[in-house]
Design a protein around this motif. Structure first.
Motif, PDB file in Angstrom:
ATOM      1  N   ASP A  31       0.838  -1.193   0.000  1.00 39.52           N
ATOM      2  CA  ASP A  31       0.000   0.000   0.000  1.00 39.52           C
ATOM      3  C   ASP A  31       0.875   1.246   0.000  1.00 39.52           C
ATOM      4  OD1 ASP A  31      -2.061   1.763   0.149  1.00 39.52           O
ATOM      5  OD2 ASP A  31      -2.422   1.500   2.294  1.00 39.52           O
ATOM      6  N   GLU A  32       1.242   1.686  -1.196  1.00 37.28           N
ATOM      7  CA  GLU A  32       2.114   2.838  -1.323  1.00 37.28           C
ATOM      8  C   GLU A  32       1.317   4.117  -1.120  1.00 37.28           C
ATOM      9  OE1 GLU A  32       5.289   2.741  -1.672  1.00 37.28           O
ATOM     10  OE2 GLU A  32       5.547   0.593  -2.052  1.00 37.28           O
ATOM     11  N   ARG A  33       1.940   5.067  -0.459  1.00 33.57           N
ATOM     12  CA  ARG A  33       1.281   6.350  -0.235  1.00 33.57           C
ATOM     13  C   ARG A  33       2.272   7.462  -0.485  1.00 33.57           C
ATOM     14  NH1 ARG A  33      -2.902   8.461   4.166  1.00 33.57           N
ATOM     15  NH2 ARG A  33      -2.754  10.646   3.655  1.00 33.57           N
ATOM     16  N   ALA A  34       1.905   8.412  -1.332  1.00 39.02           N
ATOM     17  CA  ALA A  34       2.788   9.541  -1.610  1.00 39.02           C
ATOM     18  C   ALA A  34       3.031  10.317  -0.324  1.00 39.02           C
ATOM     19  CB  ALA A  34       2.159  10.445  -2.666  1.00 39.02           C
ATOM     20  N   PRO A  35       4.266  10.719  -0.074  1.00 36.48           N
ATOM     21  CA  PRO A  35       4.563  11.465   1.151  1.00 36.48           C
ATOM     22  C   PRO A  35       3.727  12.739   1.263  1.00 36.48           C
ATOM     23  CG  PRO A  35       6.582  10.705   0.113  1.00 36.48           C
ATOM     24  CD  PRO A  35       5.477  10.421  -0.857  1.00 36.48           C
ATOM     25  N   VAL A  36       3.235  13.000   2.478  1.00 34.40           N
ATOM     26  CA  VAL A  36       2.408  14.175   2.752  1.00 34.40           C
ATOM     27  C   VAL A  36       3.198  15.145   3.629  1.00 34.40           C
ATOM     28  CG1 VAL A  36       0.291  14.988   3.856  1.00 34.40           C
ATOM     29  CG2 VAL A  36       0.279  12.841   2.570  1.00 34.40           C
ATOM     30  N   LEU A  37       3.246  16.403   3.228  1.00 27.23           N
ATOM     31  CA  LEU A  37       3.931  17.431   4.015  1.00 27.23           C
ATOM     32  C   LEU A  37       3.066  17.828   5.198  1.00 27.23           C
ATOM     33  CD1 LEU A  37       6.174  19.585   4.414  1.00 27.23           C
ATOM     34  CD2 LEU A  37       4.800  21.095   2.940  1.00 27.23           C
ATOM     35  N   VAL A  38       3.668  17.838   6.387  1.00 25.15           N
ATOM     36  CA  VAL A  38       2.963  18.301   7.583  1.00 25.15           C
ATOM     37  C   VAL A  38       3.137  19.814   7.666  1.00 25.15           C
ATOM     38  CG1 VAL A  38       2.769  18.143  10.087  1.00 25.15           C
ATOM     39  CG2 VAL A  38       3.395  16.111   8.760  1.00 25.15           C
ATOM     40  N   LYS A  39       2.079  20.540   7.334  1.00 24.75           N
ATOM     41  CA  LYS A  39       2.134  21.996   7.368  1.00 24.75           C
ATOM     42  C   LYS A  39       1.831  22.486   8.781  1.00 24.75           C
ATOM     43  CE  LYS A  39       0.494  22.318   2.598  1.00 24.75           C
ATOM     44  NZ  LYS A  39      -0.561  22.822   1.686  1.00 24.75           N
ATOM     45  N   PRO A  40       2.396  23.624   9.199  1.00 27.19           N
ATOM     46  CA  PRO A  40       3.080  24.645   8.407  1.00 27.19           C
ATOM     47  C   PRO A  40       4.578  24.408   8.230  1.00 27.19           C
ATOM     48  CG  PRO A  40       2.826  25.436  10.640  1.00 27.19           C
ATOM     49  CD  PRO A  40       2.174  24.075  10.592  1.00 27.19           C
ATOM     50  N   THR A  41       5.102  23.221   8.573  1.00 25.13           N
ATOM     51  CA  THR A  41       6.520  22.979   8.310  1.00 25.13           C
ATOM     52  C   THR A  41       6.738  22.893   6.802  1.00 25.13           C
ATOM     53  OG1 THR A  41       6.598  20.545   8.161  1.00 25.13           O
ATOM     54  CG2 THR A  41       6.435  21.508  10.366  1.00 25.13           C
ATOM     55  N   SER A  42       7.979  22.927   6.419  1.00 22.77           N
ATOM     56  CA  SER A  42       8.310  22.770   4.999  1.00 22.77           C
ATOM     57  C   SER A  42       9.253  21.597   4.785  1.00 22.77           C
ATOM     58  CB  SER A  42       8.957  24.056   4.463  1.00 22.77           C
ATOM     59  OG  SER A  42      10.113  24.373   5.233  1.00 22.77           O
ATOM     60  N   ASN A  43       9.433  20.762   5.841  1.00 25.63           N
ATOM     61  CA  ASN A  43      10.431  19.702   5.700  1.00 25.63           C
ATOM     62  C   ASN A  43      10.081  18.393   6.400  1.00 25.63           C
ATOM     63  OD1 ASN A  43      10.844  21.035   8.243  1.00 25.63           O
ATOM     64  ND2 ASN A  43      12.815  20.014   8.409  1.00 25.63           N
ATOM     65  N   ILE A  44       8.918  18.286   7.035  1.00 22.46           N
ATOM     66  CA  ILE A  44       8.530  17.044   7.708  1.00 22.46           C
ATOM     67  C   ILE A  44       7.444  16.359   6.876  1.00 22.46           C
ATOM     68  CG2 ILE A  44       7.644  15.996   9.814  1.00 22.46           C
ATOM     69  CD1 ILE A  44      10.346  17.314  10.184  1.00 22.46           C
ATOM     70  N   PHE A  45       7.738  15.120   6.439  1.00 26.80           N
ATOM     71  CA  PHE A  45       6.819  14.377   5.570  1.00 26.80           C
ATOM     72  C   PHE A  45       6.504  13.013   6.187  1.00 26.80           C
ATOM     73  CE2 PHE A  45       8.973  17.383   2.889  1.00 26.80           C
ATOM     74  CZ  PHE A  45       8.080  17.732   1.885  1.00 26.80           C
ATOM     75  N   ILE A  46       5.280  12.520   5.930  1.00 28.82           N
ATOM     76  CA  ILE A  46       4.863  11.184   6.361  1.00 28.82           C
ATOM     77  C   ILE A  46       4.367  10.430   5.135  1.00 28.82           C
ATOM     78  CG2 ILE A  46       3.305   9.827   7.819  1.00 28.82           C
ATOM     79  CD1 ILE A  46       3.013  12.252   9.627  1.00 28.82           C
ATOM     80  N   GLY A  47       4.847   9.203   4.936  1.00 26.06           N
ATOM     81  CA  GLY A  47       4.370   8.415   3.807  1.00 26.06           C
ATOM     82  C   GLY A  47       5.335   7.308   3.432  1.00 26.06           C
ATOM     83  N   SER A  48       5.142   6.741   2.248  1.00 25.09           N
ATOM     84  CA  SER A  48       6.014   5.678   1.760  1.00 25.09           C
ATOM     85  C   SER A  48       7.243   6.284   1.103  1.00 25.09           C
ATOM     86  CB  SER A  48       5.267   4.799   0.752  1.00 25.09           C
ATOM     87  OG  SER A  48       4.112   4.237   1.339  1.00 25.09           O
ATOM     88  N   GLU A  49       8.356   5.575   1.210  1.00 23.50           N
ATOM     89  CA  GLU A  49       9.597   6.093   0.643  1.00 23.50           C
ATOM     90  C   GLU A  49       9.565   6.009  -0.870  1.00 23.50           C
ATOM     91  OE1 GLU A  49      14.435   5.793   1.208  1.00 23.50           O
ATOM     92  OE2 GLU A  49      13.106   4.466   2.328  1.00 23.50           O
ATOM     93  N   THR A  50       9.993   7.088  -1.512  1.00 23.25           N
ATOM     94  CA  THR A  50      10.080   7.130  -2.970  1.00 23.25           C
ATOM     95  C   THR A  50      11.524   6.863  -3.396  1.00 23.25           C
ATOM     96  OG1 THR A  50      10.425   9.526  -2.846  1.00 23.25           O
ATOM     97  CG2 THR A  50       8.172   8.745  -3.153  1.00 23.25           C
ATOM     98  N   ASN A  51      11.719   6.634  -4.681  1.00 27.07           N
ATOM     99  CA  ASN A  51      13.042   6.263  -5.178  1.00 27.07           C
ATOM    100  C   ASN A  51      13.944   7.455  -5.450  1.00 27.07           C
ATOM    101  OD1 ASN A  51      12.443   3.494  -5.192  1.00 27.07           O
ATOM    102  ND2 ASN A  51      11.423   3.659  -7.182  1.00 27.07           N
ATOM    103  N   ASP A  52      13.394   8.668  -5.378  1.00 26.24           N
ATOM    104  CA  ASP A  52      14.257   9.823  -5.665  1.00 26.24           C
ATOM    105  C   ASP A  52      15.126  10.134  -4.449  1.00 26.24           C
ATOM    106  OD1 ASP A  52      12.722  11.354  -3.835  1.00 26.24           O
ATOM    107  OD2 ASP A  52      11.240  11.715  -5.395  1.00 26.24           O
ATOM    108  N   ASN A  53      16.041  11.064  -4.631  1.00 19.90           N
ATOM    109  CA  ASN A  53      17.017  11.406  -3.581  1.00 19.90           C
ATOM    110  C   ASN A  53      16.731  12.779  -2.980  1.00 19.90           C
ATOM    111  OD1 ASN A  53      18.608   9.024  -3.812  1.00 19.90           O
ATOM    112  ND2 ASN A  53      19.526   9.852  -5.688  1.00 19.90           N
ATOM    113  N   LYS A  54      15.461  13.132  -2.852  1.00 20.02           N
ATOM    114  CA  LYS A  54      15.158  14.467  -2.336  1.00 20.02           C
ATOM    115  C   LYS A  54      15.165  14.531  -0.821  1.00 20.02           C
ATOM    116  CE  LYS A  54      10.108  13.892  -2.580  1.00 20.02           C
ATOM    117  NZ  LYS A  54       8.873  14.417  -3.188  1.00 20.02           N
TER     118      LYS A  54
END
Length: 459
Positions: free
Chosen positions: A301-324
């Motif tokens: 069950d893959e889930r695109a990472p969701v940004l926890v606002k109002p932060t700009s750098n904390i995400f919750i979700g499945s890991e993607t293959n990019d290096n961001k």
């Protein structure tokens, strides 16, 4: 020798009847027979057929009001075909139990505002068992939510401030007692670091609940209300006078407590395999369900990472293959993390957390690893951190909450070190949790996970 006068008088007794006799063995056997009958009526096959039957009623409500279906998780999703599901809500019946009425600050359900505004209302689907006509979530929890939202976002509209409950289910006394608590619920909601003005931009009318059961007469033509958005509260299950199961095999609230009977089957898997499941014999069902569930395990069950606002750098979700990502924190059982901490790519922290409540208890001790890990990220002004779990987002949400409390400022900025200005108490933790729930409404962290985070932060 007793004389006739001094002899005790005999009490007059009614003749003994056969119905007065109690034979323990017969009573025990009767109890076993009734238990056996109940078990045979509550079979998986009867449950699945009952769910499918009730879903037909739910679709008729959708068509009658021309409003989208929103499933009250987790039970409601069983009654809503995936193609008809517009969203999910998280209203607990426990928040509507007598004497325990509450407005949950960790289940805000603000995602509902966008669905309601877009369609001028919605239908929230749930069910109940044990002979009740509707669940407490629909008769009290959602009405409380509607009233709090109305008072908070439409403070000048007195016509929308009254609590509305179904009089056939909620007594006048209980209604009055709930009303006395509403102002406190509103104050708690407004104490959260949320912007009422921004939320007000998402909804143009107050909310008004309306109740529908399978016995309700549906409108032939629905025009809605000019002044309110209508929230149709739909009880999917028929009320069985004899309890959960009826003589014809119908099970009221068949989807309730699915962990105890579904053998790993989920609503999505149920609807994907509907025809095969409903046509299988009771003897074949267990094996068929095992096969369906096992086949689904390979589809993560893959889930695109969701940004926890109002932060700009904390995400919750499945890991993607990019290096961001500069950092990835994974919550998973021991010996499941294979990535090397020295490998190229993001820095990694593996928190050894098992599934369910056991993992939630382990979380308290594993969170102690965070401080040392964050110190390794000082070279980055604002490291993008991904929090992920192998089992669900529950534990990742707990880790995110800890990071928000310790390393994030009031405006959402990354502090990089523990802030002495963050006075961590229960209210502060609730305020930070509201950021997660507003950004990711279906996060729904478990009570055990929140207790572990609270213990870690305030211990």
């Amino acid at each position: 020798m007793l004389t006739q006068e001094s002899a005790p008088k005999e009490e007059r007794r009614e003749p003994l009847r056969t119905t007065d006799l109690i034979f323990p063995s017969v009573s025990s056997q009767s109890s076993k027979v009734w238990s056996s009958i109940k078990r045979s009526a509550l079979t998986v096959g009867n449950r699945l057929r009952s769910i499918e039957k009730d879903s037909i009623s739910v679709i008729s409500v959708k068509d009658a009001y021309n409003l989208p279906l929103v499933a009250n998780e987790r039970c409601g999703s069983w009654y809503v075909p995936p193609e008809s599901k517009a969203g999910s809500a998280y209203f607990k019946s426990t928040d509507g139990h007598a004497g325990e009425w509450s407005f949950s600050l960790r289940r805000l359900n603000l995602q509902m505002l966008d669905i309601i505004e877009q369609h001028q209302g919605c239908v929230i689907v749930d069910s109940t068992r044990r002979g009740k006509s509707m669940p407490d979530a629909l008769s009290k929890t959602v009405p409380i939510w509607c009233t709090v939202i109305n008072r908070a976002l439409f403070p000048d509209d007195a016509t929308a401030h009254s609590l509305v409950t179904p009089p056939s289910v909620v007594s006048a006394s209980e209604h009055a007692q709930i009303t006395q608590r509403v102002e406190d619920f509103v104050a708690g909601f407004l104490s959260l670091p949320l912007d009422p003005a921004a939320m007000r931009m998402r909804i143009s009318k107050p909310l008004k609940p309306l109740w529908v059961t399978p016995d309700s007469e549906l409108p032939s033509l629905w025009r809605g209300h000019d002044h309110f958005h209508t929230i149709v509260l739909c009880t999917a299950s028929c009320c069985s006078p004899g309890g959960e199961a009826s003589d014809n095999g119908y099970v009221q609230g068949a989807a309730d407590d699915s962990e105890s009977w579904a053998c790993g089957l989920t609503p999505i898997l149920f609807w994907q395999s509907l025809h095969d499941l409903l046509n299988a014999s009771e003897d074949d069902l267990p094996g068929m369900i095992r096969g369906i569930v096992q086949a689904s395990h390979g589809r993560r069950d893959e889930r695109a990472p969701v940004l926890v606002k109002p932060t700009s750098n904390i995400f919750i979700g499945s890991e993607t293959n990019d290096n961001k990502w500069e950092a990835v924190i994974t919550c998973s059982p021991p010996n499941t993390e294979t990535a090397s901490p020295n490998a190229a790519g993001p820095k990694r922290l593996h928190l050894e957390i098992g599934p369910g409540k056991i993992g939630s208890r382990q979380l308290r001790h594993e969170l102690s690893k965070i401080s040392a890990f964050v110190e390794t990220l000082q070279t980055s002004q604002r490291p993008r951190i991904l929090l992920t779990s192998t089992e669900s987002n529950d534990h990742a949400t707990g880790v995110a909450l800890a990071l928000l409390c310790l390393y994030i400022g009031q405006s959402g900025c990354w502090l990089g070190q523990r802030s002495a200005g963050n006075a961590v108490n229960k209210l502060f933790i609730k305020q930070r949790l509201s950021w997660i729930m507003a950004s990711m409404p279906d996060a729904s962290p478990s009570r055990a996970t929140l207790q572990s985070v609270n213990a870690f932060l305030m211990g």
